[in-house]
Write an enzyme that holds these catalytic residues in place. Sequence first.
Site, short mmCIF file in Angstrom:
data_model
loop_
_atom_site.label_atom_id
_atom_site.label_comp_id
_atom_site.label_asym_id
_atom_site.label_seq_id
_atom_site.Cartn_x
_atom_site.Cartn_y
_atom_site.Cartn_z
CG ASP C 130 -2.14 -1.08 1.22
OD1 ASP C 130 -2.18 -1.28 0.61
OD2 ASP C 130 -3.18 -1.00 2.54
CE1 TYR C 222 -7.17 3.77 4.68
CE2 TYR C 222 -5.62 5.98 4.06
CZ TYR C 222 -5.89 4.65 5.02
OH TYR C 222 -5.95 5.04 6.22
#
Lengths: 228, 228, 228, 228
Positions: C130, C222
């Site tokens: 990520d 995100y």
Amino acid sequence: MPTFADLRQQVCEANHDLHRHGLVHAHSGNASGIDREAGVVLIKPSGVDIQTLRPEALVATALDGRRLAAREVPDGIASPLRPSVDLRHHLELYAADPSLGGIVHTHSIHATAWALVERPIPCAMTSMADEFGGDIPCAPYVDNADDHIARAIMAHRTRAPAILLGRHGVFAFDRTPALALKAALLTEVAAHTVMLAMGLGTPARFSDAEIEKWWQRYHAGYGQQPPA
Amino acid sequence: MPTFADLRQQVCEANHDLHRHGLVHAHSGNASGIDREAGVVLIKPSGVDIQTLRPEALVATALDGRRLAAREVPDGIASPLRPSVDLRHHLELYAADPSLGGIVHTHSIHATAWALVERPIPCAMTSMADEFGGDIPCAPYVDNADDHIARAIMAHRTRAPAILLGRHGVFAFDRTPALALKAALLTEVAAHTVMLAMGLGTPARFSDAEIEKWWQRYHAGYGQQPPA
Amino acid sequence: MPTFADLRQQVCEANHDLHRHGLVHAHSGNASGIDREAGVVLIKPSGVDIQTLRPEALVATALDGRRLAAREVPDGIASPLRPSVDLRHHLELYAADPSLGGIVHTHSIHATAWALVERPIPCAMTSMADEFGGDIPCAPYVDNADDHIARAIMAHRTRAPAILLGRHGVFAFDRTPALALKAALLTEVAAHTVMLAMGLGTPARFSDAEIEKWWQRYHAGYGQQPPA
Amino acid sequence: MPTFADLRQQVCEANHDLHRHGLVHAHSGNASGIDREAGVVLIKPSGVDIQTLRPEALVATALDGRRLAAREVPDGIASPLRPSVDLRHHLELYAADPSLGGIVHTHSIHATAWALVERPIPCAMTSMADEFGGDIPCAPYVDNADDHIARAIMAHRTRAPAILLGRHGVFAFDRTPALALKAALLTEVAAHTVMLAMGLGTPARFSDAEIEKWWQRYHAGYGQQPPA
């Protein structure tokens, strides 16, 4: 030039910082400072809670260990408490090295682990070269009778402001209590970091020439004051 | 001589300190104290948040485990809560050793790791000689039925104020709740430090004679009160 | 578009967060930020206590390192303090990569352990995919003379917002000081987690294709703002 | 029976506790809760600071993931923020197991280390038998597309209120958000303790019969309420 009141405040704060940085557990550490002109040492009382220590509770003694009456202390404060059982080691270090203004004793966990196997911490990272100018040495085990501890420290110390005591813990010392506290903290950080690196590979010790580069720069150019 | 109100305060603080020092997680630990004259034990209630525990929530029982009514408790306070499920072990230890005034039970991480492999922690550092006067012993695993836990502790304890329980955790005990808490904290510190030293080499256990030097000095000269 | 006052606040907070997250000890880390339009860099002063740093103490310089007078700083504040000794490395990184808005330097313990053995941290967990989109690289050791540090970083960095410096520590960099701080924190977390996993077995590095899935999702979906 | 306002408070506190217990770093974890009667799930917003999260910022959705308008939420509060990117996994777990009232997701360091090597944590200590009634299982790695994560969890979970996700992290789930948080915390403690014990020897897994003794006692007699 700090006043005696400043010194008292700094010794108290160095004791608080021992707790705040996790370098002591229960009552197992202490910090002291000396006013060379007045000939007065201030040290943590024995067996008291370090995080609630107040400046006026610090015990004042002469360099020979004699407890001082209020009129003999520059700020007129005499604590009724007994001094740390480690007082003698502090006093002997102050007597042996007139450049010392503050001393800190800890059993911080990672540094003491090195001490338990009587190994110096090799200078394997730039921040150790900055602060210690080489390895953090380890004095062999001695008991705490007479002057054994101070003698072991004086015999094995280097230019680094800290030393491990075999099977025991850490002493750190510098021009002020705050600097001694910083040396004790960075000893714990170095002990932890190098130990972890040894689990990942073989951290290389720097050559003396490489250490010198960092040490010189750090002691010439760092911070807000010109070097002492 | 502390009053019953002092005891209640100390038991509450020992529970808070379990949390503050990271010796318990969630609800997994407890501290108790006893007033021998009144025959009253105060212990943490079961399954409550330890950091917000208030003194009046402590559960009062007789040495036989009977819950006491308010009029039977010296300060007249009876908590409606259920006591720790570990109450029985505390009571049996108080009954077996009249010198105990406080007991602490934890599953602190490093000490419990030693317990999981049923190994005592060797007395390899001066601060262990001071506090424990030797190794921290480990009782073999027992389940928690009947009096199994207290019997295992009594059969395997030494002069040290703490013991590991195989595959379980730690019990610490001393003259007061505060001293029992200190022993639990120093058990965790010893467990952590010696474990790390074993990653760096082979920490040597002290000889019994060397241990005795430190133990005697510590129990004769440390702190602000004459030794009990 | 943040104002200069916002930037000053963010640089100060990034320095505080270094302390709050345990990424620095004593004075051993620093954070900076740049206002590209004004051509002004704000950086921590040298050797000051990071947890009590105030926004107006941050030192303002031009990209060439020249100290700015109050009238040259958008909010009219010129600190009298000396800048971090690491200023030059920050400036050269800002000059080399116009996309950078914030830089953080630490010696955080677990990440530095990897640096001491000059190993990259393999991308073995989804949160590394990520945040870093691959391994966290490690530049080989250089001393801190001239532009050695910034050149080593530029030569060895990847798309990851952080890099280890051999035998030294960590640099993290991103669009803002807050994101650089986050990258420094997640570098320490990755260093710690992967190290522990290596004690339990052999954590597998993800394939590049698998990494790409996580990286793309994280950078597309995100948080509360559309991706920059 | 808690009200919806209670649930909102508990979900907020579970998120705060993730931070307070060191189970998340930066924004890398989340907690949710469900009101089964109202059919409303409350979850942390994406990418916000968890320690300053306020109850009214929690995002309300239906079990099918539809964002709810204020008039559809029992307390009339609709947050404008986007929900955690992990929302889908939470929703699918709530749909698959009607007994669940709270879910927590972390990448806590020690537990994630076990996940990186895809090993379950063996039930080697009494507190694991109490809380987990056996090993903490580990689901094999899956990516986060579609329903992969929830399906892997449902396929590999046991009666334990937590599971490791291979190469990823931890999910914990129980009747309430507070209990899910407790399971996540005790997962991290177990991961840490057993890992350390493996450095000291070979911690033995309990037999199923021995585990059952602890599990039954803990679920029958612990705490202040009768078992659910």
